[in-house]
Design a protein around this motif. Structure first.
Motif, PDB file in Angstrom:
ATOM      1  N   TYR A   6      -6.123  -6.687  -1.294  1.00 30.63           N
ATOM      2  CA  TYR A   6      -6.939  -6.061  -2.330  1.00 30.63           C
ATOM      3  C   TYR A   6      -7.822  -7.113  -3.002  1.00 30.63           C
ATOM      4  O   TYR A   6      -7.478  -8.304  -3.029  1.00 30.63           O
ATOM      5  CB  TYR A   6      -6.057  -5.402  -3.398  1.00 30.63           C
ATOM      6  CG  TYR A   6      -5.167  -4.305  -2.881  1.00 30.63           C
ATOM      7  CD1 TYR A   6      -5.568  -2.971  -2.941  1.00 30.63           C
ATOM      8  CD2 TYR A   6      -3.919  -4.591  -2.334  1.00 30.63           C
ATOM      9  CE1 TYR A   6      -4.754  -1.958  -2.472  1.00 30.63           C
ATOM     10  CE2 TYR A   6      -3.106  -3.579  -1.853  1.00 30.63           C
ATOM     11  CZ  TYR A   6      -3.517  -2.265  -1.925  1.00 30.63           C
ATOM     12  OH  TYR A   6      -2.710  -1.257  -1.443  1.00 30.63           O
ATOM     13  N   PRO A  20      -9.255  -1.645  -2.830  1.00 28.66           N
ATOM     14  CA  PRO A  20      -8.558  -1.845  -1.552  1.00 28.66           C
ATOM     15  C   PRO A  20      -9.542  -2.295  -0.475  1.00 28.66           C
ATOM     16  O   PRO A  20     -10.733  -1.979  -0.521  1.00 28.66           O
ATOM     17  CB  PRO A  20      -7.980  -0.471  -1.239  1.00 28.66           C
ATOM     18  CG  PRO A  20      -8.857   0.485  -1.971  1.00 28.66           C
ATOM     19  CD  PRO A  20      -9.327  -0.216  -3.202  1.00 28.66           C
ATOM     20  N   ASN A  60       0.864  -1.179   0.000  1.00 28.26           N
ATOM     21  CA  ASN A  60       0.000   0.000   0.000  1.00 28.26           C
ATOM     22  C   ASN A  60       0.902   1.231   0.000  1.00 28.26           C
ATOM     23  O   ASN A  60       1.699   1.432   0.916  1.00 28.26           O
ATOM     24  CB  ASN A  60      -0.897  -0.014   1.239  1.00 28.26           C
ATOM     25  CG  ASN A  60      -1.908   1.111   1.243  1.00 28.26           C
ATOM     26  OD1 ASN A  60      -1.601   2.244   0.913  1.00 28.26           O
ATOM     27  ND2 ASN A  60      -3.126   0.790   1.665  1.00 28.26           N
TER      28      ASN A  60
END
Length: 656
Positions: free
Chosen positions: A268, A279, A259
């Motif tokens: 994800y 996400p 991330n």
């Protein structure tokens, strides 16, 4: 309460699956392979299966919890089992490996294979056999991506040639009839770049992934009427994402990737309709998502977070509450979820840390814990050397998390202790609180064991991990040195009695310590360590091909893609043998396919040429991971002899 449970188990179970320890444990007891391992529970929760190893036997055992009797005990001593699991109440899969020759290829190779075991008739079947409709020259035949709903078929990826003479086979998907494995059918012929397959609960392939080693293009594809449709494509020289499972509705794949906002590995969802990535809200600022909890068909139930002790989050709120309640019973211990029944009515945990040497605990839906067995019956809670944590700052201010395994006899006085610095392998790995057989063995002999999580380690965020790129022999090494200096300044360790030891990358770090900071260490131990980096990269290219992503990874990790040969020699211990002042002990498995035995031979030759004290021990019939119990015992005995000679109470040290 749970320590008491260790004593409260059915007598027949004790007699069959434990041994009796008298007095204090020996060095052998600390170093032995686990006597009970790979514990799994059946779909109903009424049976368990596990590996039981003794000095003369290696068995796969199936035990009925409801009937309190053994249903199966089959000899598996000819193979090296990796893991096992139930596919029904009457059948198990066991994935194992053997070193053997492959027709048409040189040397021996570690070949993994999946077998099924029928509990009722005790029949063992090999699912895929090289040469029977699949390519002979492959080593990985243990993967199962799905089991059919009727439990009749296993779906397995394998290389399948277009003909018997085809030496460039595609990675295909094969359907194997479990009861009659010779009946197999290729259901997807695969592609030159195919890497993985995903299926739904109706025995349909829903996606595959591909990676082109030359173009560095990673793709996710879904089936359509006339073939396959690409729904996601990205160029990446090093594989930086992983598809690990699917959602229960089979409409999305689960992807783990960094991330950019948090710098942590996150979870994800990738839509199988159009490849759109969404996400989740599962990511944390303080921990990576390092694993997804799935069933045999890779349907996800929850995630596991990184840390010195693992933590979990499950999607079902009631299940998550049960898991959290179970974890709270073992504060500051590692609790590993090893197996579960259908619907998670029962689940098994393995607990390790300062009070547990690998205990298997069964929880039911009422959250009632029951002790099933222990990996190390000769190690009592009072025999475990306690594990602590600390953080120190490296020279540039980076905080370095560290584990300390403290000799139990020294807990009351952490002053001026002899110490062994034990950097981990990888280097993209990290140490956890648990029963580390090597750290426990060393600490049991009175040595403080220091395990610094130097930059480049995983589990502490992407920036911490990437900070290690190009820092072999540099900041990754000075992080370790700074830990020794910190503990010396605090008066915890005696600077005149410090050795460094490690395996794999840890072996490199040990040799680098002897070569680049010889004033710090009184002895050096390298187990399967790298000594010559130009040679290592050459071997990687020879093994995988120069375009393979693994080669790109090592080029980036070791030298940040600055591949000047002289620069690589500057950080290779074998080219700095003249700097060593401490004696060196090298140990290496002769069958090591990850770090070749030649690396230790080169180091020994360089040290001998420089007239330095060195000894090399070849570990017969051993690979990179010290899977043989006798090898472990030899390694730890030789290490302790070496430490005692150079930093022990009776060691002869130069006058100040």
């Amino acid at each position: 309460m749970l320590l008491f449970l260790r004593q409260c188990i059915v007598a027949s179970f004790i007699l069959l699956f434990t041994t009796t320890a008298f007095g204090a444990p020996s060095l052998k007891d600390y170093g032995l392979l686990p006597s009970t391992s790979m514990m799994e529970i059946s779909p109903s929760g009424k049976k368990i299966a596990f590996r039981k190893s003794t000095a003369d036997k290696d068995l796969l055992v199936v035990y009925s919890l409801s009937e309190k009797k053994t249903l199966l005990a089959t000899d598996i001593s000819e193979i090296n089992p990796s893991y096992t699991y139930f596919i029904s109440e009457t059948k198990l899969v066991i994935v194992a490996s053997q070193y053997r020759r492959i027709y048409g290829f040189k040397d021996t190779h570690n070949v993994s294979t999946a077998f099924t075991i029928d509990i009722k008739n005790q029949k063992i079947e090999q699912l895929l056999t090289p040469g029977h409709k699949i390519y002979k020259g492959q080593t990985g035949l243990g993967d199962i991506v799905s089991i059919s709903q009727n439990r009749k078929y296993a779906y397995m990826p394998a290389y399948v040639g277009r003909s018997e003479t085809d030496h460039s086979p595609n990675y295909s998907l094969v359907r194997v009839e479990i009861d009659k494995p010779k009946r197999l059918k290729v259901i997807e012929k695969g592609h030159d770049d195919s890497r993985d397959y995903f299926m739904d609960n109706k025995d349909r392939v829903i996606a595959q992934t591909r990676y082109d080693q030359k173009s560095n293009i990673y793709e996710v594809l879904v089936p359509e009427k006339k073939g396959w449709k690409v729904i996601y494509s990205q160029e990446m020289p090093i594989l930086s994402i992983s598809m690990v499972g699917s959602t229960p509705d089979f409409k999305s794949l689960i992807m783990l990737a960094d991330n950019s906002k948090t710098g942590r590995s996150d979870y994800y969802l990738m839509s199988l309709t159009d490849g759109e990535i969404t996400p989740s809200r599962l990511g944390r600022d303080d921990k990576d998502i390092e694993g997804v909890i799935t069933d045999v068909n890779r349907v996800a139930y929850g995630v596991r977070y990184s840390g010195f002790t693992p933590s979990y989050h499950f999607f079902d709120k009631k299940l998550d509450e049960r898991i959290q309640n179970a974890l709270q019973k073992f504060p500051e211990h590692s609790v590993w979820l090893t197996s579960h029944s259908n619907n998670w009515k029962h689940f098994i945990t393995r607990v390790e840390g300062s009070n547990y040497a690998g205990d298997y605990i069964l929880f039911d839906d009422k959250n009632k814990p029951s002790f099933l067995g222990t990996q190390r019956p000769n190690i009592k809670p009072g025999d475990i050397n306690p594990i602590g944590t600390l953080t120190y700052k490296a020279a540039d201010g980076l905080e370095i998390p560290t584990l300390l395994t403290i000799p139990k006899s020294k807990v009351g006085s952490l002053k001026n202790l002899p110490a062994v610095v034990l950097p981990h392998g990888g280097p993209a790995s990290y140490d956890r609180i648990g029963f580390d057989w090597l750290a426990q063995s060393i600490a049991s002999q009175g040595y403080l064991v220091v395990q610094p999580q130097f930059r480049g380690s995983e589990g502490f965020g992407a920036s911490f991990n990437l900070a290690g790129n190009g820092e072999w022999g540099k900041k990754m090494q000075s992080d370790i040195t700074d830990g020794v200096l910190y503990l010396t300044q605090k008066g915890i360790i005696d600077p005149k009695r410090v050795c460094i030891a490690g395996a794999s990358y840890g072996g490199y770090a040990a040799l680098a310590g002897g070569a680049f900071t010889p004033e710090i260490y009184q002895c050096v131990v390298s187990i399967a360590g790298v000594s010559d980096l130009p040679r290592m990269l050459k071997e990687e290219k020879s093994q995988h091909g120069k375009h393979h992503w693994a080669v790109s990874y090592w080029e980036s990790n070791i030298a940040n893609n600055e591949l000047d040969k002289n620069a690589l020699k500057e950080i290779s211990p074998a080219f700095h043998a003249q700097n060593f002042t401490a004696p060196v002990l090298l140990m290496h498995g002769e069958r090591d396919k990850i770090v070749s035995y030649k690396q230790s031979k080169v180091m020994r030759s360089a040290l001998k040429k420089a007239d330095k004290e060195v000894k090399l021990i070849k570990l017969e019939d051993e690979n990179h991971h010290l899977i043989e119990g006798q090898s472990r015992l030899l390694v730890i005995n030789k290490m302790i002899e070496f430490f005692n000679a150079h930093i022990g109470e009776k060691a002869t040290r130069p006058a100040p």
